[in-house]
Design a protein around this motif. Structure first.
Motif, PDB file in Angstrom:
ATOM      1  N   GLY A  10       0.813  -1.205   0.000  1.00 34.01           N
ATOM      2  CA  GLY A  10       0.000   0.000   0.000  1.00 34.01           C
ATOM      3  C   GLY A  10       0.846   1.254   0.000  1.00 34.01           C
ATOM      4  N   SER A  11       0.186   2.384   0.152  1.00 39.14           N
ATOM      5  CA  SER A  11       0.868   3.670   0.315  1.00 39.14           C
ATOM      6  C   SER A  11       0.058   4.467   1.328  1.00 39.14           C
ATOM      7  CB  SER A  11       0.977   4.410  -1.020  1.00 39.14           C
ATOM      8  OG  SER A  11       1.840   5.519  -0.897  1.00 39.14           O
ATOM      9  N   ALA A  12       0.199   4.054   2.602  1.00 33.50           N
ATOM     10  CA  ALA A  12      -0.662   4.576   3.655  1.00 33.50           C
ATOM     11  C   ALA A  12      -0.189   5.893   4.250  1.00 33.50           C
ATOM     12  CB  ALA A  12      -0.791   3.540   4.771  1.00 33.50           C
ATOM     13  N   TYR A  13       1.067   6.282   3.952  1.00 37.86           N
ATOM     14  CA  TYR A  13       1.603   7.548   4.465  1.00 37.86           C
ATOM     15  C   TYR A  13       1.420   8.614   3.378  1.00 37.86           C
ATOM     16  CZ  TYR A  13       3.550   4.540   8.046  1.00 37.86           C
ATOM     17  OH  TYR A  13       3.699   3.621   9.061  1.00 37.86           O
ATOM     18  N   LEU A  14       0.303   9.304   3.459  1.00 43.95           N
ATOM     19  CA  LEU A  14      -0.055  10.211   2.372  1.00 43.95           C
ATOM     20  C   LEU A  14       0.832  11.444   2.310  1.00 43.95           C
ATOM     21  CD1 LEU A  14      -3.930   9.997   2.087  1.00 43.95           C
ATOM     22  CD2 LEU A  14      -2.147   8.638   1.008  1.00 43.95           C
ATOM     23  N   ASN A  15       1.593  11.715   3.371  1.00 37.91           N
ATOM     24  CA  ASN A  15       2.580  12.789   3.274  1.00 37.91           C
ATOM     25  C   ASN A  15       3.570  12.494   2.153  1.00 37.91           C
ATOM     26  OD1 ASN A  15       4.053  15.207   4.404  1.00 37.91           O
ATOM     27  ND2 ASN A  15       5.653  13.657   4.647  1.00 37.91           N
ATOM     28  N   ASP A  59      -9.603   6.065  -0.018  1.00 39.60           N
ATOM     29  CA  ASP A  59      -9.426   4.817  -0.756  1.00 39.60           C
ATOM     30  C   ASP A  59      -7.931   4.556  -0.928  1.00 39.60           C
ATOM     31  OD1 ASP A  59     -10.320   2.560  -2.144  1.00 39.60           O
ATOM     32  OD2 ASP A  59     -10.157   3.565  -4.081  1.00 39.60           O
ATOM     33  N   PRO A  60      -7.368   3.552  -0.239  1.00 44.59           N
ATOM     34  CA  PRO A  60      -5.913   3.354  -0.252  1.00 44.59           C
ATOM     35  C   PRO A  60      -5.347   3.067  -1.634  1.00 44.59           C
ATOM     36  CG  PRO A  60      -6.944   2.070   1.502  1.00 44.59           C
ATOM     37  CD  PRO A  60      -8.052   2.594   0.640  1.00 44.59           C
ATOM     38  N   LEU A  61      -4.129   3.524  -1.850  1.00 42.73           N
ATOM     39  CA  LEU A  61      -3.342   3.134  -3.019  1.00 42.73           C
ATOM     40  C   LEU A  61      -2.698   1.779  -2.725  1.00 42.73           C
ATOM     41  CD1 LEU A  61      -1.516   6.505  -3.702  1.00 42.73           C
ATOM     42  CD2 LEU A  61      -3.258   5.484  -5.156  1.00 42.73           C
ATOM     43  N   ALA A  72      -7.217  -4.931   0.265  1.00 40.45           N
ATOM     44  CA  ALA A  72      -6.671  -5.970  -0.610  1.00 40.45           C
ATOM     45  C   ALA A  72      -7.665  -7.097  -0.840  1.00 40.45           C
ATOM     46  CB  ALA A  72      -5.380  -6.514  -0.006  1.00 40.45           C
ATOM     47  N   ALA A  73      -8.513  -7.346   0.154  1.00 40.88           N
ATOM     48  CA  ALA A  73      -9.465  -8.464   0.085  1.00 40.88           C
ATOM     49  C   ALA A  73     -10.850  -8.037  -0.403  1.00 40.88           C
ATOM     50  CB  ALA A  73      -9.590  -9.123   1.455  1.00 40.88           C
ATOM     51  N   LYS A  74     -10.962  -6.831  -0.910  1.00 40.47           N
ATOM     52  CA  LYS A  74     -12.287  -6.316  -1.299  1.00 40.47           C
ATOM     53  C   LYS A  74     -12.972  -7.214  -2.320  1.00 40.47           C
ATOM     54  CE  LYS A  74     -14.629  -2.171  -3.016  1.00 40.47           C
ATOM     55  NZ  LYS A  74     -14.470  -0.736  -3.382  1.00 40.47           N
ATOM     56  N   THR A  75     -12.202  -7.730  -3.290  1.00 44.50           N
ATOM     57  CA  THR A  75     -12.815  -8.525  -4.358  1.00 44.50           C
ATOM     58  C   THR A  75     -12.149  -9.880  -4.528  1.00 44.50           C
ATOM     59  OG1 THR A  75     -11.350  -7.518  -6.017  1.00 44.50           O
ATOM     60  CG2 THR A  75     -13.497  -6.465  -5.642  1.00 44.50           C
ATOM     61  N   ARG A  76     -11.329 -10.289  -3.565  1.00 44.15           N
ATOM     62  CA  ARG A  76     -10.632 -11.565  -3.682  1.00 44.15           C
ATOM     63  C   ARG A  76     -10.317 -12.125  -2.302  1.00 44.15           C
ATOM     64  NH1 ARG A  76      -4.897  -9.831  -6.294  1.00 44.15           N
ATOM     65  NH2 ARG A  76      -6.216  -8.433  -7.508  1.00 44.15           N
ATOM     66  N   TYR A  77     -10.101 -13.413  -2.239  1.00 45.63           N
ATOM     67  CA  TYR A  77      -9.612 -14.046  -1.024  1.00 45.63           C
ATOM     68  C   TYR A  77      -8.090 -13.870  -0.970  1.00 45.63           C
ATOM     69  CZ  TYR A  77     -14.132 -16.450  -0.758  1.00 45.63           C
ATOM     70  OH  TYR A  77     -15.472 -16.735  -0.672  1.00 45.63           O
ATOM     71  N   LEU A  78      -7.537 -13.717   0.217  1.00 43.58           N
ATOM     72  CA  LEU A  78      -6.089 -13.701   0.400  1.00 43.58           C
ATOM     73  C   LEU A  78      -5.690 -15.019   1.046  1.00 43.58           C
ATOM     74  CD1 LEU A  78      -5.487 -10.102   1.854  1.00 43.58           C
ATOM     75  CD2 LEU A  78      -5.638 -10.828  -0.548  1.00 43.58           C
ATOM     76  N   GLY A  79      -4.786 -15.749   0.401  1.00 47.34           N
ATOM     77  CA  GLY A  79      -4.345 -17.014   0.962  1.00 47.34           C
ATOM     78  C   GLY A  79      -3.407 -16.812   2.134  1.00 47.34           C
ATOM     79  N   ALA A  80      -3.357 -17.800   3.021  1.00 45.55           N
ATOM     80  CA  ALA A  80      -2.455 -17.732   4.165  1.00 45.55           C
ATOM     81  C   ALA A  80      -1.033 -17.485   3.693  1.00 45.55           C
ATOM     82  CB  ALA A  80      -2.522 -19.035   4.956  1.00 45.55           C
ATOM     83  N   GLY A  81      -0.366 -16.561   4.365  1.00 45.68           N
ATOM     84  CA  GLY A  81       0.970 -16.157   3.952  1.00 45.68           C
ATOM     85  C   GLY A  81       0.976 -14.934   3.068  1.00 45.68           C
ATOM     86  N   ALA A  82      -0.194 -14.316   2.868  1.00 48.68           N
ATOM     87  CA  ALA A  82      -0.242 -13.061   2.123  1.00 48.68           C
ATOM     88  C   ALA A  82       0.487 -11.976   2.920  1.00 48.68           C
ATOM     89  CB  ALA A  82      -1.684 -12.638   1.870  1.00 48.68           C
ATOM     90  N   ILE A  83       1.228 -11.135   2.215  1.00 51.29           N
ATOM     91  CA  ILE A  83       1.966 -10.028   2.827  1.00 51.29           C
ATOM     92  C   ILE A  83       1.361  -8.727   2.323  1.00 51.29           C
ATOM     93  CG2 ILE A  83       4.210  -8.921   3.098  1.00 51.29           C
ATOM     94  CD1 ILE A  83       5.498 -11.616   2.365  1.00 51.29           C
ATOM     95  N   VAL A  84       1.055  -7.830   3.254  1.00 50.94           N
ATOM     96  CA  VAL A  84       0.516  -6.516   2.911  1.00 50.94           C
ATOM     97  C   VAL A  84       1.417  -5.454   3.524  1.00 50.94           C
ATOM     98  CG1 VAL A  84      -1.449  -4.947   3.063  1.00 50.94           C
ATOM     99  CG2 VAL A  84      -1.834  -7.405   2.765  1.00 50.94           C
ATOM    100  N   GLY A  85       1.952  -4.564   2.687  1.00 48.48           N
ATOM    101  CA  GLY A  85       2.890  -3.546   3.134  1.00 48.48           C
ATOM    102  C   GLY A  85       2.242  -2.201   3.373  1.00 48.48           C
ATOM    103  N   SER A  86       2.929  -1.373   4.144  1.00 49.62           N
ATOM    104  CA  SER A  86       2.409  -0.060   4.544  1.00 49.62           C
ATOM    105  C   SER A  86       2.702   1.043   3.551  1.00 49.62           C
ATOM    106  CB  SER A  86       3.024   0.344   5.886  1.00 49.62           C
ATOM    107  OG  SER A  86       4.432   0.586   5.745  1.00 49.62           O
ATOM    108  N   GLY A  87       3.709   0.852   2.709  1.00 44.70           N
ATOM    109  CA  GLY A  87       4.239   1.966   1.941  1.00 44.70           C
ATOM    110  C   GLY A  87       5.293   2.706   2.748  1.00 44.70           C
ATOM    111  N   THR A  88       5.981   3.634   2.089  1.00 48.75           N
ATOM    112  CA  THR A  88       7.103   4.356   2.684  1.00 48.75           C
ATOM    113  C   THR A  88       6.686   5.141   3.917  1.00 48.75           C
ATOM    114  OG1 THR A  88       7.973   4.641   0.448  1.00 48.75           O
ATOM    115  CG2 THR A  88       8.967   5.970   2.177  1.00 48.75           C
TER     116      THR A  88
END
Length: 339
Positions: A84-89, A109-111, A248-264
């Protein structure tokens, strides 16, 4: 609990790491790999926790001194790596430097982009690059590992699927990004293999630093041995990890071991303006692109170069007692040689 993966093959070998990161014990009698553990988390986590307690109390048979150089990224590969890119600064500075307004929807709406999960770099592995002209950059971030996440979960539900936390170096080739984005189809060549901290931890290991799905501690970045940044990871994270996982899961399943990042990780200055370098009393930055954008905004031109062959980046996070939580990502950029 703290877990890691010995760099002994494509998927490595799961080990449990002591709280002070000095000792480890193999977990193969419980789970051969972290992927196996996360796929059976409810069943296996209590057994891993019991072994973790034994290790910290000095009672674990087969314990050995831990050498960080022997470790891979906790998951050497993943079925799903979304950043993602959660730090909008950070996003705002990049757009401001090129004279573009930031759409209001970015605040609601996250990037997010989907990266390559087939092979991650080990945390002390060299970053191979074809050319310095590609604009080699590091990005200091955090990430979570989930178990199986159902489609269309709410953020509240998603929070319960976050099992482990780690650091990220989301390597970026800035010189390739404009051309790829101009095609209207997103990143690919501009996002080579990422690396993750040698240790991943369960949220409870962070104590009260884990609040609202955010890690409220500074992320420390050194470039060529000098402190480059120490931005706070908590307060300016507009979307917490539960929101990012749900996105990330809005329209799909995430399998175990999925990695979701915060952004810079990124902070504005105390007065709301662009963040300042460490030398000027600010908290600095966790990527080169950001300091270049600040230079463009304040001085009309970018002065700081991107990484060159031989440059070294170190990314680490410490608890409030000054102890390393995840170990360090410590990498040098080298020129790729055809094999």
């Amino acid at each position: 609990m703290k877990l890691a993966t010995l760099n002994t093959g494509r998927d490595g070998e799961l080990v449990i790491v002591s709280r002070d990161l000095s000792r480890a014990v193999r977990a193969t009698e419980i789970a051969a790999t972290l992927q196996q553990a996360i796929e059976n988390w409810d069943e296996l986590a209590p057994r891993l926790e019991e072994r973790y307690a034994e290790l910290n109390e000095g009672r674990a048979e087969g314990a050995f001194d831990l050498e960080v150089e022997s470790l891979h990224s906790p998951l050497p590969r993943s079925y799903h790596w979304a950043d993602g890119s959660a730090y909008l600064n950070h996003v705002q500075l990049v757009r401001q430097a090129r004279g573009a307004e930031m759409p209001e929807t970015f605040w609601t709406d996250p990037l997010m982009y989907q990266g390559g999960g087939d092979r991650f770099l080990a945390p002390t592995e060299h970053i191979e690059a074809v050319s310095e002209e590609h604009g080699i950059d590091f990005e200091g971030e955090l990430a979570v590992i989930t178990d199986d996440v159902p489609m269309a979960v709410t953020p509240e539900q998603a929070a319960g699927h976050i099992k482990l936390i780690m650091l990220v170096n989301d390597v970026s080739l800035r010189g390739l990004i404009p051309g790829e984005l101009a095609k209207g189809f997103g990143f690919f060549q501009a996002k080579p293999a990422s690396s993750f901290s040698p240790i991943c931890v369960t949220p409870d290991e962070l104590g009260d630093a884990w609040q609202d799905g955010r890690v409220h501690l500074p992320l420390t970045v050194h470039l060529n041995g000098e402190k480059f940044g120490e931005p706070e990871a908590g307060p300016d994270m507009v979307f917490g990890f539960p929101e990012l996982v749900a996105h990330a899961a809005k329209t799909r399943y995430l399998g175990a071991g999925a990695i979701v990042g915060s952004g810079t990780v990124s902070n504005p200055d105390a007065d709301g303006g662009p963040g300042k370098p460490i030398a000027d009393g600010g908290v600095g930055y966790s990527c080169l692109a950001e300091v270049r954008m600040v230079e463009k905004i304040l001085h009309g031109e970018m002065q700081t170069p991107f990484m060159r062959f031989g440059d070294r980046v170190r990314i680490e996070m410490f608890d409030r007692q000054g102890k390393s939580i995840f170990g360090a990502i410590d990498q040098r950029v080298v020129k790729h040689e055809a094999r």
